[in-house]
Design a protein around this motif. Sequence first.
Motif, PDB file in Angstrom:
ATOM      1  N   ALA A  69       0.814  -1.222   0.000  1.00 29.54           N
ATOM      2  CA  ALA A  69       0.000   0.000   0.000  1.00 29.54           C
ATOM      3  C   ALA A  69       0.841   1.263   0.000  1.00 29.54           C
ATOM      4  CB  ALA A  69      -0.935   0.003   1.202  1.00 29.54           C
ATOM      5  N   LYS A  70       2.165   1.110   0.199  1.00 28.52           N
ATOM      6  CA  LYS A  70       3.090   2.251   0.214  1.00 28.52           C
ATOM      7  C   LYS A  70       2.611   3.337   1.192  1.00 28.52           C
ATOM      8  CE  LYS A  70       4.772   1.545  -4.502  1.00 28.52           C
ATOM      9  NZ  LYS A  70       6.080   1.049  -4.040  1.00 28.52           N
ATOM     10  N   VAL A  71       2.379   2.905   2.433  1.00 28.07           N
ATOM     11  CA  VAL A  71       1.925   3.852   3.449  1.00 28.07           C
ATOM     12  C   VAL A  71       3.032   4.832   3.844  1.00 28.07           C
ATOM     13  CG1 VAL A  71       0.193   2.283   4.381  1.00 28.07           C
ATOM     14  CG2 VAL A  71       2.527   2.201   5.271  1.00 28.07           C
ATOM     15  N   THR A  72       4.281   4.474   3.562  1.00 27.78           N
ATOM     16  CA  THR A  72       5.400   5.367   3.858  1.00 27.78           C
ATOM     17  C   THR A  72       6.539   5.039   2.907  1.00 27.78           C
ATOM     18  OG1 THR A  72       6.871   6.177   5.618  1.00 27.78           O
ATOM     19  CG2 THR A  72       6.424   3.815   5.559  1.00 27.78           C
ATOM     20  N   ASP A  73       7.611   5.783   3.006  1.00 31.62           N
ATOM     21  CA  ASP A  73       8.760   5.573   2.120  1.00 31.62           C
ATOM     22  C   ASP A  73       9.446   4.242   2.429  1.00 31.62           C
ATOM     23  OD1 ASP A  73       8.311   8.066   0.982  1.00 31.62           O
ATOM     24  OD2 ASP A  73       9.549   9.086   2.480  1.00 31.62           O
ATOM     25  N   ASP A  74      10.100   3.692   1.404  1.00 33.61           N
ATOM     26  CA  ASP A  74      10.756   2.394   1.562  1.00 33.61           C
ATOM     27  C   ASP A  74      11.877   2.438   2.595  1.00 33.61           C
ATOM     28  OD1 ASP A  74       9.065   1.410  -0.337  1.00 33.61           O
ATOM     29  OD2 ASP A  74      10.490   1.616  -2.008  1.00 33.61           O
ATOM     30  N   TYR A  75      12.587   3.552   2.684  1.00 35.91           N
ATOM     31  CA  TYR A  75      13.714   3.612   3.614  1.00 35.91           C
ATOM     32  C   TYR A  75      13.245   3.728   5.071  1.00 35.91           C
ATOM     33  CZ  TYR A  75      13.028   8.691   4.025  1.00 35.91           C
ATOM     34  OH  TYR A  75      12.513   9.947   4.257  1.00 35.91           O
ATOM     35  N   LYS A  76      11.964   4.040   5.281  1.00 29.97           N
ATOM     36  CA  LYS A  76      11.422   4.106   6.636  1.00 29.97           C
ATOM     37  C   LYS A  76      10.847   2.775   7.094  1.00 29.97           C
ATOM     38  CE  LYS A  76      10.197   9.030   6.538  1.00 29.97           C
ATOM     39  NZ  LYS A  76       9.071   9.998   6.673  1.00 29.97           N
ATOM     40  N   LEU A  77      10.262   2.022   6.176  1.00 26.95           N
ATOM     41  CA  LEU A  77       9.659   0.739   6.520  1.00 26.95           C
ATOM     42  C   LEU A  77      10.137  -0.306   5.516  1.00 26.95           C
ATOM     43  CD1 LEU A  77       7.666  -0.829   8.328  1.00 26.95           C
ATOM     44  CD2 LEU A  77       5.864  -0.273   6.670  1.00 26.95           C
ATOM     45  N   PRO A  78      11.141  -1.115   5.880  1.00 28.98           N
ATOM     46  CA  PRO A  78      11.623  -2.140   4.953  1.00 28.98           C
ATOM     47  C   PRO A  78      10.625  -3.287   4.854  1.00 28.98           C
ATOM     48  CG  PRO A  78      12.714  -2.352   7.069  1.00 28.98           C
ATOM     49  CD  PRO A  78      11.874  -1.113   7.152  1.00 28.98           C
ATOM     50  N   SER A  79      10.710  -4.003   3.772  1.00 27.27           N
ATOM     51  CA  SER A  79       9.821  -5.152   3.579  1.00 27.27           C
ATOM     52  C   SER A  79      10.347  -6.358   4.365  1.00 27.27           C
ATOM     53  CB  SER A  79       9.741  -5.499   2.091  1.00 27.27           C
ATOM     54  OG  SER A  79      11.007  -5.922   1.620  1.00 27.27           O
ATOM     55  N   PRO A  80       9.499  -7.351   4.630  1.00 26.02           N
ATOM     56  CA  PRO A  80       9.987  -8.569   5.307  1.00 26.02           C
ATOM     57  C   PRO A  80      11.133  -9.244   4.562  1.00 26.02           C
ATOM     58  CG  PRO A  80       7.588  -8.509   5.325  1.00 26.02           C
ATOM     59  CD  PRO A  80       8.034  -7.369   4.454  1.00 26.02           C
ATOM     60  N   SER A  81      11.089  -9.187   3.228  1.00 23.30           N
ATOM     61  CA  SER A  81      12.166  -9.815   2.452  1.00 23.30           C
ATOM     62  C   SER A  81      13.495  -9.095   2.658  1.00 23.30           C
ATOM     63  CB  SER A  81      11.795  -9.838   0.965  1.00 23.30           C
ATOM     64  OG  SER A  81      11.610  -8.519   0.470  1.00 23.30           O
ATOM     65  N   GLN A  82      13.461  -7.771   2.798  1.00 23.55           N
ATOM     66  CA  GLN A  82      14.701  -7.025   3.042  1.00 23.55           C
ATOM     67  C   GLN A  82      15.292  -7.377   4.406  1.00 23.55           C
ATOM     68  OE1 GLN A  82      12.995  -3.068   2.341  1.00 23.55           O
ATOM     69  NE2 GLN A  82      14.373  -2.815   0.592  1.00 23.55           N
ATOM     70  N   VAL A  83      14.439  -7.505   5.404  1.00 19.03           N
ATOM     71  CA  VAL A  83      14.936  -7.896   6.726  1.00 19.03           C
ATOM     72  C   VAL A  83      15.485  -9.313   6.680  1.00 19.03           C
ATOM     73  CG1 VAL A  83      14.301  -8.244   9.151  1.00 19.03           C
ATOM     74  CG2 VAL A  83      13.311  -6.338   7.857  1.00 19.03           C
ATOM     75  N   TRP A  84      14.814 -10.198   5.939  1.00 16.46           N
ATOM     76  CA  TRP A  84      15.311 -11.567   5.823  1.00 16.46           C
ATOM     77  C   TRP A  84      16.656 -11.601   5.100  1.00 16.46           C
ATOM     78  CZ3 TRP A  84      14.827 -15.958   8.089  1.00 16.46           C
ATOM     79  CH2 TRP A  84      15.308 -17.109   7.472  1.00 16.46           C
ATOM     80  N   ASP A  85      16.822 -10.754   4.106  1.00 20.71           N
ATOM     81  CA  ASP A  85      18.120 -10.660   3.433  1.00 20.71           C
ATOM     82  C   ASP A  85      19.203 -10.222   4.411  1.00 20.71           C
ATOM     83  OD1 ASP A  85      16.975 -11.420   1.051  1.00 20.71           O
ATOM     84  OD2 ASP A  85      16.712  -9.364   0.299  1.00 20.71           O
ATOM     85  N   GLU A  86      18.864  -9.331   5.326  1.00 18.73           N
ATOM     86  CA  GLU A  86      19.826  -8.890   6.341  1.00 18.73           C
ATOM     87  C   GLU A  86      20.213 -10.059   7.247  1.00 18.73           C
ATOM     88  OE1 GLU A  86      22.300  -5.955   7.438  1.00 18.73           O
ATOM     89  OE2 GLU A  86      20.565  -5.466   6.158  1.00 18.73           O
ATOM     90  N   VAL A  87      19.215 -10.883   7.601  1.00 18.70           N
ATOM     91  CA  VAL A  87      19.494 -12.075   8.402  1.00 18.70           C
ATOM     92  C   VAL A  87      20.407 -13.030   7.638  1.00 18.70           C
ATOM     93  CG1 VAL A  87      18.468 -14.101   9.510  1.00 18.70           C
ATOM     94  CG2 VAL A  87      17.319 -11.891   9.672  1.00 18.70           C
ATOM     95  N   SER A  88      20.108 -13.248   6.374  1.00 18.12           N
ATOM     96  CA  SER A  88      20.908 -14.169   5.559  1.00 18.12           C
ATOM     97  C   SER A  88      22.339 -13.675   5.417  1.00 18.12           C
ATOM     98  CB  SER A  88      20.264 -14.332   4.178  1.00 18.12           C
ATOM     99  OG  SER A  88      18.939 -14.825   4.284  1.00 18.12           O
ATOM    100  N   ASN A  89      22.513 -12.378   5.214  1.00 17.31           N
ATOM    101  CA  ASN A  89      23.863 -11.830   5.077  1.00 17.31           C
ATOM    102  C   ASN A  89      24.657 -11.984   6.372  1.00 17.31           C
ATOM    103  OD1 ASN A  89      23.341 -11.045   2.425  1.00 17.31           O
ATOM    104  ND2 ASN A  89      22.651  -8.997   3.027  1.00 17.31           N
TER     105      ASN A  89
END
Length: 302
Positions: A69-89
């Motif tokens: 829904a793009k309730v805010t900017d991407d740099y303010k609210l990351p997606s679950p996949s981005q957080v999972w990528d951080e875990v994987s890294n």
Amino acid sequence: MASTETTTTEDAAVKDAAQDLAGLEAGLDALDAVRVSRTPVRQVLVQKVLPPVTAIALLLIVWQILIWAKVTDDYKLPSPSQVWDEVSNAWAQGTLLGYIWTSISRGLFGFLLALVIGTPLGLLVARVKVVRAAIGPVLSGLQSLPSVAWVPPAVLWLGLNDKMMYAVILLGAVPSIANGLVAGVDQIPPLHLRAGQTLGATGLRGTWHIVLPASLPGYLAGLKQGWAFSWRSLMAAEIIASSPDLGVGLGQLLEQGRETSSMSMVFLAIFLILIVGIAIDLLIFSPLERWVLRSRGLLVKN
């Protein structure tokens, strides 16, 4: 003849009373009987595993909907996949477990130190009126003081090292543990203490066999709160007092995410802090609480 009839009537009344008492005892024994059986695996999955898994799944769904829904900017609210990528890294680099262990080892060791100091202090305050009048208000004031307030003076006193971390943990956890034990001792019925004294349980023996077991509910509540204060104090210290010599714990990871404007790293640190707190509660304090309740007949093991 009349005497014989009276005696017979009294014997019958005694027998009836004995039968009634036996029936009452049998009923009480039936109520007190503990039905021990193995809980089916399916029931455990439905009652214990399914609710939290469902809650997590709903949270992820709502989170992803907010991203779409793009309730805010991407740099303010990351997606679950981005957080999972951080875990994987972090896992691929071999640093993920290091972040967790650095903080857990500090937190648990600091909590054990607080336990060793807070328990005798709580007993002293609870049992000695003069000490209670002098130190009791101070402990209550220290418990209400935000633990982050101790970080600057601890850094100035001890420097940027582990001693500073442990000092902040102690100042945050000891008052909670001591106050919890004081509350538990205050809730002991005076009859229990007098009965223990009558049986010869005085001094250290009375403290070990009467006071501590009877005060376990309040003491356990103080321990849980003491761990919460320990963990929060440690996170505050790691966020504020960052240094290469201290290593990278979860607090430092959170601060690194802020400095690099990486919200995925910030969310990773927040989730790890939350997961550790929940795991400690489930693995340590929840079993202790069930054991205390079961020992008092308040929880039946089915």
